[in-house]
Design a protein around this motif. Structure first.
Motif, short mmCIF file in Angstrom:
data_model
loop_
_atom_site.label_atom_id
_atom_site.label_comp_id
_atom_site.label_asym_id
_atom_site.label_seq_id
_atom_site.Cartn_x
_atom_site.Cartn_y
_atom_site.Cartn_z
N ASN A 14 0.86 -1.18 0.00
CA ASN A 14 0.00 0.00 0.00
C ASN A 14 0.90 1.24 0.00
OD1 ASN A 14 0.65 0.63 2.87
ND2 ASN A 14 -0.55 -1.24 3.27
N ALA A 63 2.26 2.61 -5.53
CA ALA A 63 1.02 2.28 -4.81
C ALA A 63 -0.06 3.33 -5.06
CB ALA A 63 1.31 2.16 -3.31
N ARG A 68 0.24 -3.21 -6.97
CA ARG A 68 0.48 -4.08 -5.82
C ARG A 68 1.30 -5.28 -6.29
NH1 ARG A 68 -1.44 -0.07 -4.27
NH2 ARG A 68 -3.12 0.30 -2.75
N LYS A 125 -3.86 -6.04 0.37
CA LYS A 125 -3.26 -4.70 0.33
C LYS A 125 -2.57 -4.34 1.65
CE LYS A 125 -6.42 -2.90 -3.18
NZ LYS A 125 -6.98 -4.22 -3.52
#
Length: 233
Positions: A14, A63, A68, A125
């Motif tokens: 993230n 991010a 990701r 995430k």
């Protein structure tokens, strides 16, 4: 002109959490032709720390646009020690497997491995519980890879046997006491294959308990690959 071509692997979870794996040195031929990598990097620790933090910043920017997972950043360092960012590769790297094996054999039992870290990053995430970054080289793991590309048209005269598991090879060297190094040749094109100039013949992976034994294994693997070539056509 520059002296070093380091690469850093990371995982974006993230905008705050970016896992940094290892710093390796890329092996270049004719200035800009990538042929493989070696670990650990020969760069001073403070330079490696700078590379990791730059890579972490790149991951956080990735991010922000929704990326990701695993990524890698390549750099060059000149003779005066200046760091230059070259590129980011938003994908698994050529040495992802070697990085996996390094972390698995270096971090404490129970730490998530690289694939688990990526799974959490993509599906949830976030980084998984117990995630830990590698500090130094606590178990003296040295590895090198070499991607053999032919310099002229050749034909192979024989294939190579199945080398077995790369993970098992790491375990034997790192946790065993009998061998200082092992190597294997993977992804060989096979027997009676015409390989055109600049094309891939096979890949060597060498693992050792010190740099000298690792490099020796890498050279032995290169010779094994070359022994499969019948000659120019």
């Amino acid at each position: 002109p520059h002296k070093y071509d380091p690469t850093v692997l990371g995982v974006v979870a993230n905008e705050e959490e970016v896992f940094i794996g290892c710093v390796a040195d890329q092996c270049m031929e004719q200035v800009n032709k990538f042929r493989g990598s070696t670990f650990p990097s020969v760069l001073p620790e403070e330079v490696q720390d700078s590379l990791k933090e730059i890579t972490r910043k790149v991951g956080r920017e990735m991010a922000k646009i929704g990326y990701r997972g695993i990524f890698g950043c390549d750099y060059v360092i000149d003779d005066e020690g200046n760091i230059y960012f070259v590129e980011v590769n938003a994908r698994k790297q050529g040495t992802t497997m070697e990085m996996c094996c390094t972390l698995e054999n270096s971090l404490p039992d129970g730490c998530p491995n690289l694939m688990e870290i990526e799974f959490f990053a993509i599906t949830q995430k976030r980084l998984p519980p117990g995630c830990m970054e590698l500090k130094g080289n606590p178990f003296n793991i040295y590895w090198g890879t070499y991607n053999h590309k032919v310099e002229k048209d050749v034909k192979t005269c024989r294939g190579l046997e199945d080398p077995g598991s790369e993970r098992k090879m790491y375990e034997r060297v790192v946790r065993g006491h009998q061998k200082k190094s092992e190597h294997m040749v993977v992804e060989h094109v096979g027997r009676d294959v015409i390989v055109k100039v600049g094309s891939f013949l096979g890949r060597v992976i060498s693992v050792g308990k010190d740099r000298e034994s690792m490099l020796k294994g890498l050279n032995e693997g290169k010779l094994k690959l070359r022994s499969t070539i019948e000659g120019a056509i």
